[in-house]
Design a protein around this motif. Structure first.
Motif, PDB file in Angstrom:
ATOM      1  N   GLY A   1     -79.946  11.845 -13.671  1.00 60.23           N
ATOM      2  CA  GLY A   1     -79.489  11.243 -12.240  1.00 60.23           C
ATOM      3  C   GLY A   1     -78.241  10.318 -12.662  1.00 60.23           C
ATOM      4  N   TRP A   2     -77.488  10.142 -11.527  1.00 56.87           N
ATOM      5  CA  TRP A   2     -76.300   9.226 -11.511  1.00 56.87           C
ATOM      6  C   TRP A   2     -76.767   8.354 -10.292  1.00 56.87           C
ATOM      7  N   PHE A   3     -76.563   7.000 -10.548  1.00 55.81           N
ATOM      8  CA  PHE A   3     -76.839   6.168  -9.342  1.00 55.81           C
ATOM      9  C   PHE A   3     -75.591   5.162  -9.299  1.00 55.81           C
ATOM     10  N   ARG A   4     -75.487   4.614  -8.516  1.00 52.02           N
ATOM     11  CA  ARG A   4     -74.123   3.492  -8.364  1.00 52.02           C
ATOM     12  C   ARG A   4     -74.627   2.143  -7.620  1.00 52.02           C
ATOM     13  N   GLN A   5     -73.996   1.186  -8.084  1.00 46.53           N
ATOM     14  CA  GLN A   5     -74.012  -0.065  -7.426  1.00 46.53           C
ATOM     15  C   GLN A   5     -72.933  -0.784  -6.918  1.00 46.53           C
ATOM     16  N   ALA A   6     -72.602  -0.908  -5.786  1.00 42.43           N
ATOM     17  CA  ALA A   6     -71.124  -1.731  -5.323  1.00 42.43           C
ATOM     18  C   ALA A   6     -71.717  -3.102  -5.125  1.00 42.43           C
ATOM     19  N   PRO A   7     -70.788  -3.796  -5.249  1.00 40.07           N
ATOM     20  CA  PRO A   7     -70.981  -5.428  -5.403  1.00 40.07           C
ATOM     21  C   PRO A   7     -71.635  -5.783  -4.085  1.00 40.07           C
ATOM     22  N   GLY A   8     -72.532  -6.624  -4.116  1.00 38.52           N
ATOM     23  CA  GLY A   8     -73.461  -7.060  -2.849  1.00 38.52           C
ATOM     24  C   GLY A   8     -74.418  -6.018  -2.155  1.00 38.52           C
ATOM     25  N   LYS A   9     -74.497  -4.779  -3.045  1.00 35.71           N
ATOM     26  CA  LYS A   9     -75.264  -3.876  -2.452  1.00 35.71           C
ATOM     27  C   LYS A   9     -76.538  -3.580  -3.199  1.00 35.71           C
TER      28      LYS A   9
END
Length: 125
Positions: free
Chosen positions: A34-42
């Motif tokens: 899988g690929w996941f992502r994390q944006a600043p503050g989220k």
């Protein structure tokens, strides 16, 4: 399994990037990825998943039609082709692997046992 993500960078809106995830270990080919992502503050969020064979994939609605996941089990690689990038795609992207023989796709972060270090993707407007 150890995972190493690469390919991130700075791109203008509308542009493309291809992320790669290199895996070590003999159990790679039997595990869904899988690929996941994390944006600043989220919170970290699901992006896409691919089954052990590469036949079946799933995508978050926010990336459907723009991102494509693929894998090459012989090379122990997973790829994420990202097209038509938007500023809201800016995040640290993580590749993840389920345990050996857990070959079915999953959108749940808790189903993934191995995680890469992340690669930064920044999309400018």
């Amino acid at each position: 399994v150890q995972l190493q993500a690469s390919g991130g960078g700075l791109v203008q809106a509308g542009g493309s990037l291809r992320l790669s995830c290199a895996a070590s270990g003999r159990t790679f080919s039997s595990a869904a990825m899988g690929w996941f992502r994390q944006a600043p503050g989220k919170e970290r969020e699901f992006v896409t998943t691919i089954d052990w064979s590469g036949t079946y994939t799933s995508y978050a609605n926010s990336v459907k039609g723009r991102f494509t996941v693929s894998r090459d089990n012989a090379k122990k690689m997973v790829y994420l082709q990202m097209n038509s990038l938007k500023p809201e795609d800016t995040a640290v992207y993580y590749c993840a692997a389920r345990r050996s023989n857990y070959g079915l796709r999953s959108t749940a972060e808790s189903d993934y046992y191995y995680w890469g270090q992340g690669t930064q993707v920044t999309v400018s407007s």
